[in-house]
Design a protein around this motif. Structure first.
Motif, PDB file in Angstrom:
ATOM      1  N   CYS A 132      -6.153   7.259   7.599  1.00  0.00           N
ATOM      2  CA  CYS A 132      -6.646   7.321   8.983  1.00  0.00           C
ATOM      3  C   CYS A 132      -5.671   8.128   9.818  1.00  0.00           C
ATOM      4  CB  CYS A 132      -6.831   5.922   9.582  1.00  0.00           C
ATOM      5  SG  CYS A 132      -5.309   4.996   9.792  1.00  0.00           S
TER       6      CYS A 132
ATOM      7  N   ALA B  31       0.854  -1.189   0.000  1.00  0.00           N
ATOM      8  CA  ALA B  31       0.000   0.000   0.000  1.00  0.00           C
ATOM      9  C   ALA B  31       0.885   1.232   0.000  1.00  0.00           C
ATOM     10  CB  ALA B  31      -0.914   0.027   1.233  1.00  0.00           C
TER      11      ALA B  31
ATOM     12  N   TRP C  25      -2.368   5.014   4.057  1.00  0.00           N
ATOM     13  CA  TRP C  25      -3.504   4.618   4.876  1.00  0.00           C
ATOM     14  C   TRP C  25      -4.277   5.869   5.271  1.00  0.00           C
ATOM     15  CZ3 TRP C  25      -1.237   0.515   8.768  1.00  0.00           C
ATOM     16  CH2 TRP C  25      -1.240  -0.737   8.142  1.00  0.00           C
TER      17      TRP C  25
ATOM     18  N   ASN D 271       3.540   8.643   3.598  1.00  0.00           N
ATOM     19  CA  ASN D 271       3.203   7.427   2.863  1.00  0.00           C
ATOM     20  C   ASN D 271       4.410   6.495   2.819  1.00  0.00           C
ATOM     21  OD1 ASN D 271       4.833   8.041   0.488  1.00  0.00           O
ATOM     22  ND2 ASN D 271       3.245   9.510  -0.090  1.00  0.00           N
TER      23      ASN D 271
END
Length: 408
Positions: A87, A82, A85, A288
């Protein structure tokens, strides 16, 4: 700005005053350029088909092009499965981010909390400092250096809702000491290395801290990596143990060569405060995985002899530039030089001529510098060749001579 004057901004007036210069810079094609990176300090400009030498980027050690860093970014995205995220960090974090913060804490002998940008770090830190929770429950008078970076000064109005705010003349230690004498608790907010050249008088500030309990918040975005053990940076190297009254903010995207920002804290209590209440921590996302991987790769380089070699190469380039081009920053080990021209439109025209000759430099004008102080900013790196530096200086000399030659 006085403690009673609560307004910290006048955006409308700033736009009105600066619009003419920005319009000229965009018209002349020297702002908001799109470019493809090449080896060394060259960039390719697809819009014109030209390849130019870049003296704008702030990757002072040339690490933004380092293959280990780009490979680390790609590898970490793949390993994580990924990129991002969505959040808040008070809920969920990539485990590799914990690895990065532990490594940065070890590297810089501090408790490090990372953010997506230095702006996010400052936005998070300054209200916490104003609250008094880092100054024994006493809300400090927040004293900003007049030349503090926009990512610091932007938050004056928010901070002023919490506690009195003052702005003092650049590096005015007498004014700062007077405030220390007249108030129980003072916090001073400044840059370590200023983006237009020069630096904070850190030794003298440390003396005021010892004498009055002054809290120091130093944004060393432009000073990180370029000197010190493991690239601790200009401010961190000079200030010694951080303790309870010093915070250093820094960039992971300039000399460090990756992406993001961080704060270096001195106590576990401060770290807990940030991880619970910092606005960009509690209500926004983390770096990230590409940025995390890039930063981990850079941290590894910071532990090797390659870092010292790059620091030395930067110093050698600065010596050459200072020999050929006198500036107010001559002989400084810090990598920013400014050439004063004065008139805003002449500075824009000079930057345009340099671009046409194959050199991209920043035209600087209000609000980046005071009105009438426009000029050129040169960001030197370890990757510039000495021939590139000689050619740039020759081009600048020709343009300055043309500007100063009277029209008969």
């Amino acid at each position: 700005m006085s403690a009673q004057h609560r307004s910290g901004r006048n955006t409308a007036a700033m736009i009105d005053a600066a619009s003419r210069s920005f319009e000229a810079a965009h018209y002349q094609g020297i702002m908001a350029l799109y470019a493809a990176p090449m080896t060394g300090r060259y960039v390719h400009l697809p819009a014109t088909g030209k390849t130019v030498v870049d003296f704008v980027r702030c990757s002072y050690l040339g690490l933004d092009n380092h293959p280990s860093i780009t490979e680390g970014a790609a590898r970490t995205v793949q390993d994580s499965g990924a990129l991002h995220w969505s959040c808040a960090r008070t809920r969920l974090n990539f485990s590799v981010l914990g690895d990065l913060e532990a490594e940065l804490s070890s590297l810089f002998d501090a408790k490090v909390v990372t953010f997506t940008t230095v702006l996010a770090a400052n936005m998070s830190a300054l209200p916490l400092l104003a609250s008094g929770h880092m100054t024994s429950g006493r809300k400090p008078v927040m004293v900003f250096d007049r030349l503090a970076h926009a990512t610091l000064a932007h938050h004056k109005a928010v901070v002023a809702e919490e506690t009195p705010v003052e702005t003092i003349v650049h590096n005015d230690l007498d004014a700062l000491e007077a405030l220390c004498k007249s108030h129980q608790q003072v916090a001073y907010i400044c840059d370590g290395v200023y983006s237009m050249g020069g630096h904070a008088p850190l030794e003298a500030l440390r003396s005021l801290q010892d004498k009055y309990g002054l809290f120091l918040y130093v944004d060393d975005a432009h000073g990180i990596s370029i000197e010190g053990r493991h690239g601790a940076g200009f401010a961190r190297s000079a200030l010694g143990p951080l303790g309870e009254r010093t915070i250093v903010a820094a960039s992971l995207g300039k000399g460090f060569g990756a992406s993001g920002g961080m704060v270096m804290l001195g106590t576990a209590r401060q770290e807990l405060l940030f991880r619970r209440f910092a606005i960009a921590y509690a209500f926004s996302a983390s770096l990230n995985t590409a940025a995390i991987g890039a930063a981990l790769a850079s941290a590894a380089i910071h532990r090797t002899a390659e870092l010292w070699k790059r620091q030395q190469s930067l110093r050698n380039n600065l010596v050459l530039l200072d020999t050929l081009l006198p500036t107010d920053q001559a002989s400084s080990i810090l990598p920013i030089r400014t050439v004063r021209i004065g008139d805003e439109l002449l500075a824009v025209a000079a930057a345009r001529q340099l671009l046409e000759q194959g050199f991209y430099t920043s035209a600087i004008f209000f609000p980046t510098v005071a009105r009438g102080e426009a000029g050129l900013r040169i960001c030197l790196t370890s990757d510039h060749s000495q021939q590139q530096i000689r050619d740039l200086v020759a081009a600048i000399a020709g343009i300055i001579d043309e500007i100063r030659t009277p029209i008969l």
